[in-house]
Design a protein around this motif. Structure first.
Motif, PDB file in Angstrom:
ATOM      1  N   ILE A 136      66.913  -6.246  41.951  1.00  0.00           N
ATOM      2  CA  ILE A 136      66.132  -5.457  43.258  1.00  0.00           C
ATOM      3  C   ILE A 136      64.461  -5.311  42.148  1.00  0.00           C
ATOM      4  CG2 ILE A 136      65.813  -2.723  43.796  1.00  0.00           C
ATOM      5  CD1 ILE A 136      68.969  -2.566  43.539  1.00  0.00           C
ATOM      6  N   LEU A 137      64.301  -4.583  41.023  1.00  0.00           N
ATOM      7  CA  LEU A 137      62.846  -4.482  40.647  1.00  0.00           C
ATOM      8  C   LEU A 137      62.380  -5.655  40.562  1.00  0.00           C
ATOM      9  CD1 LEU A 137      63.101  -2.710  37.150  1.00  0.00           C
ATOM     10  CD2 LEU A 137      63.095  -1.444  39.779  1.00  0.00           C
ATOM     11  N   TYR A 138      61.997  -7.030  40.580  1.00  0.00           N
ATOM     12  CA  TYR A 138      61.805  -8.308  40.771  1.00  0.00           C
ATOM     13  C   TYR A 138      61.619  -8.609  42.402  1.00  0.00           C
ATOM     14  CZ  TYR A 138      61.293 -13.109  40.742  1.00  0.00           C
ATOM     15  OH  TYR A 138      60.251 -13.910  41.002  1.00  0.00           O
ATOM     16  N   GLU A 139      62.667  -8.395  43.408  1.00  0.00           N
ATOM     17  CA  GLU A 139      61.896  -8.029  44.871  1.00  0.00           C
ATOM     18  C   GLU A 139      61.046  -7.148  45.507  1.00  0.00           C
ATOM     19  OE1 GLU A 139      66.196  -8.129  47.017  1.00  0.00           O
ATOM     20  OE2 GLU A 139      66.497  -9.364  46.487  1.00  0.00           O
ATOM     21  N   GLN A 140      60.985  -6.154  44.751  1.00  0.00           N
ATOM     22  CA  GLN A 140      60.357  -4.902  44.383  1.00  0.00           C
ATOM     23  C   GLN A 140      58.973  -5.376  44.601  1.00  0.00           C
ATOM     24  OE1 GLN A 140      61.967  -1.386  43.324  1.00  0.00           O
ATOM     25  NE2 GLN A 140      63.040  -0.924  44.843  1.00  0.00           N
ATOM     26  N   HIS A 141      58.938  -6.057  42.926  1.00  0.00           N
ATOM     27  CA  HIS A 141      57.347  -6.446  42.802  1.00  0.00           C
ATOM     28  C   HIS A 141      56.960  -7.592  43.652  1.00  0.00           C
ATOM     29  CE1 HIS A 141      54.591  -7.854  40.031  1.00  0.00           C
ATOM     30  NE2 HIS A 141      55.022  -8.868  39.802  1.00  0.00           N
ATOM     31  N   LYS A 142      57.694  -8.595  43.796  1.00  0.00           N
ATOM     32  CA  LYS A 142      56.920  -9.536  44.919  1.00  0.00           C
ATOM     33  C   LYS A 142      56.415  -9.064  46.082  1.00  0.00           C
ATOM     34  CE  LYS A 142      57.113 -13.750  43.352  1.00  0.00           C
ATOM     35  NZ  LYS A 142      55.930 -14.249  42.952  1.00  0.00           N
ATOM     36  N   ARG A 143      57.531  -8.089  46.575  1.00  0.00           N
ATOM     37  CA  ARG A 143      57.264  -7.268  47.622  1.00  0.00           C
ATOM     38  C   ARG A 143      55.827  -6.892  48.259  1.00  0.00           C
ATOM     39  NH1 ARG A 143      60.551  -2.833  49.608  1.00  0.00           N
ATOM     40  NH2 ARG A 143      60.246  -2.014  48.002  1.00  0.00           N
ATOM     41  N   LEU A 144      56.034  -6.071  46.585  1.00  0.00           N
ATOM     42  CA  LEU A 144      53.744  -5.452  46.795  1.00  0.00           C
ATOM     43  C   LEU A 144      53.080  -6.712  46.351  1.00  0.00           C
ATOM     44  CD1 LEU A 144      52.460  -2.973  46.363  1.00  0.00           C
ATOM     45  CD2 LEU A 144      52.967  -3.294  44.035  1.00  0.00           C
ATOM     46  N   LYS A 145      53.265  -7.618  45.602  1.00  0.00           N
ATOM     47  CA  LYS A 145      52.003  -8.731  45.189  1.00  0.00           C
ATOM     48  C   LYS A 145      51.866  -9.857  47.301  1.00  0.00           C
ATOM     49  CE  LYS A 145      51.898 -10.431  42.025  1.00  0.00           C
ATOM     50  NZ  LYS A 145      51.745 -11.611  40.619  1.00  0.00           N
ATOM     51  N   ARG A 146      53.269  -9.630  47.603  1.00  0.00           N
ATOM     52  CA  ARG A 146      52.671  -9.980  49.263  1.00  0.00           C
ATOM     53  C   ARG A 146      52.027  -9.495  49.544  1.00  0.00           C
ATOM     54  NH1 ARG A 146      58.966 -11.257  49.144  1.00  0.00           N
ATOM     55  NH2 ARG A 146      58.564  -9.776  50.076  1.00  0.00           N
ATOM     56  N   ILE A 147      52.297  -8.165  49.829  1.00  0.00           N
ATOM     57  CA  ILE A 147      51.433  -7.124  50.454  1.00  0.00           C
ATOM     58  C   ILE A 147      49.649  -7.449  50.381  1.00  0.00           C
ATOM     59  CG2 ILE A 147      50.802  -4.726  51.012  1.00  0.00           C
ATOM     60  CD1 ILE A 147      53.924  -4.217  51.418  1.00  0.00           C
ATOM     61  N   ILE A 148      49.798  -6.746  49.032  1.00  0.00           N
ATOM     62  CA  ILE A 148      48.134  -6.855  48.193  1.00  0.00           C
ATOM     63  C   ILE A 148      48.079  -8.456  48.464  1.00  0.00           C
ATOM     64  CG2 ILE A 148      47.121  -7.001  46.025  1.00  0.00           C
ATOM     65  CD1 ILE A 148      48.831  -4.726  45.312  1.00  0.00           C
ATOM     66  N   GLY A 149      48.835  -9.535  48.333  1.00  0.00           N
ATOM     67  CA  GLY A 149      47.893 -11.238  48.810  1.00  0.00           C
ATOM     68  C   GLY A 149      47.041 -11.225  49.915  1.00  0.00           C
ATOM     69  N   GLN A 150      47.880 -10.194  51.085  1.00  0.00           N
ATOM     70  CA  GLN A 150      47.024 -10.509  52.547  1.00  0.00           C
ATOM     71  C   GLN A 150      45.794  -8.983  52.799  1.00  0.00           C
ATOM     72  OE1 GLN A 150      50.715  -9.989  55.599  1.00  0.00           O
ATOM     73  NE2 GLN A 150      51.804  -9.653  53.865  1.00  0.00           N
ATOM     74  N   CYS A 151      45.356  -8.563  51.527  1.00  0.00           N
ATOM     75  CA  CYS A 151      44.692  -8.148  51.492  1.00  0.00           C
ATOM     76  C   CYS A 151      42.910  -8.021  50.387  1.00  0.00           C
ATOM     77  CB  CYS A 151      44.789  -6.056  50.332  1.00  0.00           C
ATOM     78  SG  CYS A 151      45.876  -5.143  51.452  1.00  0.00           S
ATOM     79  N   PRO A 152      42.353  -9.199  51.317  1.00  0.00           N
ATOM     80  CA  PRO A 152      40.557  -9.599  50.646  1.00  0.00           C
ATOM     81  C   PRO A 152      40.178  -8.976  50.432  1.00  0.00           C
ATOM     82  CG  PRO A 152      41.312 -10.382  53.441  1.00  0.00           C
ATOM     83  CD  PRO A 152      42.152  -9.482  52.822  1.00  0.00           C
ATOM     84  N   SER A 153      39.931  -7.710  50.391  1.00  0.00           N
ATOM     85  CA  SER A 153      38.808  -6.571  49.657  1.00  0.00           C
ATOM     86  C   SER A 153      39.464  -6.386  48.925  1.00  0.00           C
ATOM     87  CB  SER A 153      38.743  -5.509  50.713  1.00  0.00           C
ATOM     88  OG  SER A 153      39.932  -4.031  50.538  1.00  0.00           O
ATOM     89  N   LEU A 154      40.904  -6.685  47.995  1.00  0.00           N
ATOM     90  CA  LEU A 154      41.122  -6.383  47.201  1.00  0.00           C
ATOM     91  C   LEU A 154      41.435  -7.936  45.840  1.00  0.00           C
ATOM     92  CD1 LEU A 154      44.907  -4.756  47.762  1.00  0.00           C
ATOM     93  CD2 LEU A 154      42.317  -3.572  46.745  1.00  0.00           C
ATOM     94  N   ASN A 155      41.061  -9.026  46.468  1.00  0.00           N
ATOM     95  CA  ASN A 155      41.156 -10.028  45.470  1.00  0.00           C
ATOM     96  C   ASN A 155      39.841 -10.262  45.597  1.00  0.00           C
ATOM     97  OD1 ASN A 155      44.609 -10.574  45.106  1.00  0.00           O
ATOM     98  ND2 ASN A 155      44.655 -10.193  47.401  1.00  0.00           N
ATOM     99  N   SER A 156      38.960  -9.509  45.388  1.00  0.00           N
ATOM    100  CA  SER A 156      37.589  -9.853  45.976  1.00  0.00           C
ATOM    101  C   SER A 156      37.147  -9.841  44.484  1.00  0.00           C
ATOM    102  CB  SER A 156      36.775  -9.573  47.508  1.00  0.00           C
ATOM    103  OG  SER A 156      36.384  -8.288  47.348  1.00  0.00           O
ATOM    104  N   VAL A 157      35.548  -9.651  44.923  1.00  0.00           N
ATOM    105  CA  VAL A 157      33.977  -9.056  43.933  1.00  0.00           C
ATOM    106  C   VAL A 157      33.865  -7.652  44.604  1.00  0.00           C
ATOM    107  CG1 VAL A 157      31.905  -9.392  42.748  1.00  0.00           C
ATOM    108  CG2 VAL A 157      33.511 -11.314  42.563  1.00  0.00           C
ATOM    109  N   TYR A 158      33.416  -6.795  43.575  1.00  0.00           N
ATOM    110  CA  TYR A 158      32.548  -5.396  43.919  1.00  0.00           C
ATOM    111  C   TYR A 158      31.744  -5.089  44.047  1.00  0.00           C
ATOM    112  CZ  TYR A 158      31.588  -1.010  45.048  1.00  0.00           C
ATOM    113  OH  TYR A 158      30.846   0.369  45.095  1.00  0.00           O
ATOM    114  N   TRP A 159      30.573  -5.586  44.685  1.00  0.00           N
ATOM    115  CA  TRP A 159      29.206  -5.115  45.031  1.00  0.00           C
ATOM    116  C   TRP A 159      28.942  -3.605  45.325  1.00  0.00           C
ATOM    117  CZ3 TRP A 159      26.386  -9.528  43.191  1.00  0.00           C
ATOM    118  CH2 TRP A 159      26.494 -10.644  42.937  1.00  0.00           C
TER     119      TRP A 159
END
Length: 464
Positions: free
Chosen positions: A81-104
């Motif tokens: 269950i923990l693994y599934e919840q963790h992977k779900r959160l990673k899939r969500i954040i993987g769809q967020c370009p601003s969370l995978n970028s450089v902050y200027w």
């Protein structure tokens, strides 16, 4: 200059070919340019040196990739269950370009104090130079109190349709919870609300009791920096009545982020993710399901010797007088009617003397909690009980909710597979403006995260 003259003479001496003539022309043009610019460079050499140092400082201390700290559950040996919840959160954040970028950070105001000054200018703009984008609803509470709810819908922002992803339920309703000395009119709330509405999500800013220009209701003497869970229950139900069949996202800033984290943990039984798999017993009458939570610059520890005790000068001084005004002076007439002890408390809080911690302790008594332990139990965030995807955003240079608070609670954050911590090197408190200083990058971070959470929820609902 001598080198340019030598090269020009060499090219001329070679003569003949068109290439040599072109080189000669270019070198002579450079020589002329150099002779024109040399006096200007000489006169402004000090400013050029200072500008160079500024650039070095900007790149050395400001420009960093957004860092993410994940909760446990990423190992394949983890509980399923923990693994599934963790992977779900990673899939969500993987769809967020601003969370995978450089902050200027803003190139002309990248330090904490400079960003605060820029925030002050934007606050003036939001309060005095812009029209009010909200439609107000005054919500009556069961105990006789009332709240001001300020709504922005996608239609108010020129959005004519909702992308419901093929599901009968539209995008989530975003409930925004403001900071200690703010309300819906503050630039932090107003800009975020408009940004979310432009993405197609209805938004309501919950002004806590005594905020949003509303006086306390007759007979209501309860005030608190971190809100009351039962009040937010009524706001969520109101959102469900206005937008049936939708989920809600709880988003808080500063003190409001403590409110959001506590409420999300305390109301784990209304998780929309549990309902996506089918209705559960006892949840039909609880209102909309909770989709996700975002804490924007949280302090984590609400105790008097916790986050508030770590705020340094001059911010502690400004916050001290602001709390005195918001919680005692502004409501002094109504609070004096409550009881003789409440009247004496107001008098103590209105005095000029006393530090921030003392004012904070006194304000705590306005909540109606029996004692300090009861107040702490009522107000402390419950990070370990959160069961929906949640994002915490903090800056290392925050002078109000300092990074030491994050370090103290990092184990609690990383112990929950539903939590992710976003670390920014710069951004101060409630600022985090982009390179040109036009908007806050957190508006995109929050909008992308809520939208991606909804898309992931739709996928789970279709799969169920």
């Amino acid at each position: 200059m001598g080198a340019l003259e030598h090269l020009a003479g060499t090219a001329q001496g070679r003569g003949g070919s068109g290439v040599h003539h072109a080189v000669d022309h270019v070198l002579r043009m450079l020589l002329v340019r150099w002779r024109c610019w040399r006096p200007w460079l000489h006169r402004h050499r000090l400013w050029l040196v200072l500008y160079g140092l500024w650039l070095v400082h900007y790149f050395a201390t400001g420009v960093r990739r957004v860092m993410l700290h994940w909760g446990r559950g990423g190992n394949r040996g983890s509980n399923r269950i923990l693994y599934e919840q963790h992977k779900r959160l990673k899939r969500i954040i993987g769809q967020c370009p601003s969370l995978n970028s450089v902050y200027w950070p803003t190139f002309y105001a990248h330090t904490a104090n400079q960003q605060f000054l820029l925030l002050g200018l934007k606050e003036f703009r939001a309060r005095f130079l812009e029209r009010n984008p909200y439609k107000r609803e005054v919500l009556a509470l069961p105990d006789g109190g009332h709240l001001a709810l300020d709504w922005i819908t996608p239609w108010d922002m020129g959005q004519t349709t909702d992308d419901n992803g093929g599901c009968c339920a539209g995008p989530p309703v975003c409930v925004l919870l403001h900071g200690a000395i703010q309300d819906s009119a503050s630039v932090t709330m107003k800009d975020l609300a408009k940004s979310l509405a432009k993405r197609g999500m209805p938004v309501v800013v919950m002004n806590r009791r005594g905020y949003g220009g509303l006086e306390l209701a007759e007979g209501d003497g309860r005030l608190t920096l971190f809100g009351f869970d039962e009040d937010l229950d009524e706001v969520v139900k109101s959102a469900g009545r206005r937008f049936p069949d939708r989920t809600v996202a709880i988003i808080g800033f500063s003190c409001g982020s403590g409110f959001a984290g506590r409420y999300t943990g305390a109301r784990a039984n209304i998780s929309a993710w549990d309902r996506a798999r089918g209705p559960t017993v006892g949840t039909r009458n609880l209102g909309p399901g909770m989709l996700c939570c975002v804490g924007y610059d949280p302090g984590y520890d609400v105790a008097p010797d916790g986050a508030v005790a770590r705020i340094g000068f001059p911010y502690s001084l400004a916050l001290n007088f602001s709390l005195k005004y918001c919680y005692a002076f502004r409501h002094r007439e109504q609070l004096r009617k409550r009881s003789p002890s409440s009247s004496a408390l107001v008098e103590r809080m209105c005095r000029i003397g006393g530090g921030l911690t003392e004012t904070y302790r006194n304000a705590r008594r306005l909540s109606g909690a029996g004692d300090s332990s009861a107040w702490l139990d009522m107000q402390q965030p419950k990070l370990d009980e959160i069961r929906v995807p949640s994002l915490m955003i903090n800056s290392r240079d925050d002078p109000i909710c300092v990074w030491a608070n994050v370090e103290q609670f990092k184990n609690d954050i990383t112990a929950n597979p539903n939590l992710a911590l976003v670390e920014l090197r710069r951004g101060s408190h409630g600022c985090k403006f982009d390179f040109l200083g036009i908007s806050s990058v957190t508006d995109d971070m929050i909008g992308e995260f809520v939208w991606a959470s909804w898309q992931e929820w739709l996928c789970e609902k279709r799969g169920a």
